[in-house]
Design a protein around this motif. Structure first.
Motif, short mmCIF file in Angstrom:
data_model
loop_
_atom_site.label_atom_id
_atom_site.label_comp_id
_atom_site.label_asym_id
_atom_site.label_seq_id
_atom_site.Cartn_x
_atom_site.Cartn_y
_atom_site.Cartn_z
N TYR A 1 -33.93 -10.04 -36.38
CA TYR A 1 -35.34 -10.39 -36.29
C TYR A 1 -36.28 -9.33 -36.89
CZ TYR A 1 -33.24 -13.61 -32.98
OH TYR A 1 -32.43 -14.55 -32.39
N MET A 2 -35.76 -8.10 -37.11
CA MET A 2 -36.59 -7.08 -37.72
C MET A 2 -35.98 -6.52 -38.99
SD MET A 2 -38.14 -5.14 -34.33
CE MET A 2 -39.05 -3.98 -35.36
N ASP A 3 -34.88 -7.14 -39.41
CA ASP A 3 -34.24 -6.81 -40.68
C ASP A 3 -33.85 -5.33 -40.77
OD1 ASP A 3 -33.21 -7.59 -43.14
OD2 ASP A 3 -35.04 -7.03 -44.23
N LEU A 4 -33.32 -4.78 -39.68
CA LEU A 4 -32.90 -3.38 -39.67
C LEU A 4 -31.44 -3.27 -40.07
CD1 LEU A 4 -34.53 -1.96 -36.41
CD2 LEU A 4 -35.48 -2.06 -38.72
N SER A 5 -31.07 -2.14 -40.65
CA SER A 5 -29.67 -1.86 -40.96
C SER A 5 -28.93 -1.62 -39.65
CB SER A 5 -29.58 -0.61 -41.83
OG SER A 5 -29.98 0.53 -41.09
N PRO A 6 -27.60 -1.70 -39.65
CA PRO A 6 -26.85 -1.41 -38.42
C PRO A 6 -27.18 -0.04 -37.85
CG PRO A 6 -25.42 -2.48 -40.02
CD PRO A 6 -26.71 -2.19 -40.74
N GLU A 7 -27.37 0.95 -38.73
CA GLU A 7 -27.68 2.30 -38.25
C GLU A 7 -29.05 2.35 -37.58
OE1 GLU A 7 -26.70 1.49 -41.30
OE2 GLU A 7 -24.62 2.24 -41.24
N ASP A 8 -30.05 1.74 -38.22
CA ASP A 8 -31.39 1.74 -37.65
C ASP A 8 -31.46 0.87 -36.40
OD1 ASP A 8 -32.49 3.50 -39.43
OD2 ASP A 8 -33.30 1.96 -40.77
N ALA A 9 -30.65 -0.19 -36.36
CA ALA A 9 -30.61 -1.03 -35.17
C ALA A 9 -30.07 -0.24 -33.98
CB ALA A 9 -29.76 -2.27 -35.42
N SER A 10 -29.07 0.60 -34.22
CA SER A 10 -28.53 1.44 -33.15
C SER A 10 -29.59 2.41 -32.64
CB SER A 10 -27.31 2.22 -33.64
OG SER A 10 -26.23 1.35 -33.93
N ARG A 11 -30.35 3.00 -33.56
CA ARG A 11 -31.43 3.90 -33.17
C ARG A 11 -32.50 3.14 -32.40
NH1 ARG A 11 -34.01 6.23 -38.10
NH2 ARG A 11 -35.08 7.57 -36.58
N ALA A 12 -32.81 1.93 -32.84
CA ALA A 12 -33.82 1.12 -32.17
C ALA A 12 -33.41 0.81 -30.73
CB ALA A 12 -34.06 -0.18 -32.94
N VAL A 13 -32.13 0.51 -30.52
CA VAL A 13 -31.64 0.24 -29.17
C VAL A 13 -31.82 1.48 -28.29
CG1 VAL A 13 -29.60 -0.25 -27.78
CG2 VAL A 13 -30.04 -1.57 -29.87
N GLU A 14 -31.51 2.65 -28.83
CA GLU A 14 -31.67 3.89 -28.07
C GLU A 14 -33.13 4.12 -27.71
OE1 GLU A 14 -30.01 7.04 -30.34
OE2 GLU A 14 -27.96 6.28 -30.22
N PHE A 15 -34.04 3.89 -28.66
CA PHE A 15 -35.46 4.06 -28.38
C PHE A 15 -35.95 3.04 -27.35
CE2 PHE A 15 -35.85 5.91 -32.88
CZ PHE A 15 -35.79 7.22 -32.40
N TYR A 16 -35.49 1.81 -27.49
CA TYR A 16 -35.86 0.77 -26.53
C TYR A 16 -35.48 1.20 -25.11
CZ TYR A 16 -35.73 -3.78 -24.14
OH TYR A 16 -35.91 -4.82 -23.24
N ARG A 17 -34.27 1.68 -24.97
CA ARG A 17 -33.80 2.08 -23.64
C ARG A 17 -34.53 3.33 -23.15
NH1 ARG A 17 -27.45 0.85 -25.06
NH2 ARG A 17 -27.53 -1.39 -24.58
N GLU A 18 -34.97 4.16 -24.06
CA GLU A 18 -35.74 5.35 -23.69
C GLU A 18 -37.01 4.95 -22.95
OE1 GLU A 18 -35.95 8.73 -26.64
OE2 GLU A 18 -38.06 8.10 -26.67
N PHE A 19 -37.56 3.80 -23.32
CA PHE A 19 -38.74 3.28 -22.63
C PHE A 19 -38.36 2.37 -21.47
CE2 PHE A 19 -41.49 -0.39 -21.95
CZ PHE A 19 -42.69 0.22 -21.63
N TYR A 20 -37.36 1.50 -21.70
CA TYR A 20 -37.11 0.41 -20.76
C TYR A 20 -36.55 0.88 -19.42
CZ TYR A 20 -35.96 -4.28 -19.17
OH TYR A 20 -35.91 -5.45 -18.45
N PHE A 21 -35.64 1.82 -19.42
CA PHE A 21 -34.99 2.20 -18.18
C PHE A 21 -35.91 2.89 -17.19
CE2 PHE A 21 -30.65 2.05 -20.42
CZ PHE A 21 -30.57 0.70 -20.17
N PRO A 22 -36.77 3.83 -17.62
CA PRO A 22 -37.66 4.42 -16.62
C PRO A 22 -38.89 3.57 -16.31
CG PRO A 22 -37.97 5.51 -18.72
CD PRO A 22 -36.83 4.55 -18.90
N VAL A 23 -39.31 2.72 -17.26
CA VAL A 23 -40.59 2.03 -17.10
C VAL A 23 -40.48 0.52 -17.26
CG1 VAL A 23 -42.95 1.81 -17.98
CG2 VAL A 23 -41.84 4.05 -17.96
N GLY A 24 -39.95 0.07 -18.39
CA GLY A 24 -40.02 -1.33 -18.79
C GLY A 24 -39.37 -2.31 -17.83
N TYR A 25 -38.24 -1.94 -17.23
CA TYR A 25 -37.54 -2.91 -16.38
C TYR A 25 -38.36 -3.27 -15.15
CZ TYR A 25 -36.06 0.37 -12.71
OH TYR A 25 -36.04 1.26 -11.67
N ARG A 26 -39.30 -2.39 -14.78
CA ARG A 26 -40.15 -2.68 -13.63
C ARG A 26 -41.32 -3.60 -13.99
NH1 ARG A 26 -38.91 2.93 -12.20
NH2 ARG A 26 -37.92 2.93 -10.15
#
Length: 223
Positions: free
Chosen positions: A60-85
């Motif tokens: 959906y964002m046309d990222l390479s596999p490497e950038d997609a892996s980084r994006a997942v890490e950044f997503y979780r950097e926000f989601y686990f302490p804040v976003g899931y709530r």
């Protein structure tokens, strides 16, 4: 179809039990910003509800596999302490879960979301005791095929007759997974999916609201 006769009910989480749009959208926006990308539009953000993150960032964002892996890490950097709530229970859902339990029905959570995060969400919302099993993916997004998640959930519930099991979800992933697992499904429209895609992938019925879902599962005489 005798939905009130279904003993085992398998629920999706996002878009079915909780409205998690805010946290998921903010997590994707955060990942995009960390990668130096423009904020994705709302139409793109909605596609992230349900599928695995790694594949969503590529598709959906046309990222390479490497950038997609980084994006997942950044997503979780926000989601686990804040976003899931940043989610709320759909009005009437807790009452439905309580009525199902009172009627002797067994419920399981069957989600492509991380199993650990799903447990945390349900616990913080005070809903975990309504579920005899909580099945999802792990943080590496393994075991996240919907069919296999449903099969694990049925195994944990002790389902011997698949005719007694029913999947309730808001996307074609839920309906298709149910079809492949050999069980019926009900699609809900108050979440993030659409009726056409859910019916095309095997939904036996559609509920436009939690109240309509309650009527389907408990019968027309349900208050």
């Amino acid at each position: 179809m005798d939905f009130p006769g279904k003993r085992y009910l398998l629920f999706d989480l996002d878009g079915t039990i909780v409205d998690s749009q805010e946290g998921i959208f903010n997590g994707v926006r955060y990942a995009a910003e960390r990668l130096g990308l423009e904020r994705p539009p709302a139409a793109t953000l909605r596609k992230f509800v349900g599928p695995a993150l790694y594949h969503s960032f590529q598709e959906y964002m046309d990222l390479s596999p490497e950038d997609a892996s980084r994006a997942v890490e950044f997503y979780r950097e926000f989601y686990f302490p804040v976003g899931y709530r940043q989610c709320i229970v759909y009005p009437g859902m807790e009452e439905l879960l309580a009525a199902l339990r009172k009627g002797g029905r067994s419920a399981a959570l069957a989600t492509k979301k991380s199993e650990a995060v799903s447990w945390q969400i349900l616990t913080e919302l005070g809903l975990e005791h309504y579920f005899a099993a909580i099945c999802g993916s792990d943080l590496r997004e393994n075991h996240n095929d919907k069919r296999h998640i449903l099969e694990r959930a049925m195994e944990q519930l002790g389902v011997l007759d698949k005719g007694q099991a029913l999947m309730i979800g808001d996307s074609f992933y839920d309906c298709e997974g149910a079809r492949l697992a050999g069980i019926d499904s009900v699609g809900v429209l108050y979440g993030f999916g659409d009726e056409a895609s859910m019916r095309a992938h095997g939904a036996a019925a559609i509920a436009a609201s939690v109240q309509e879902l309650r009527t389907l599962l408990l019968g027309s005489g349900s208050p």
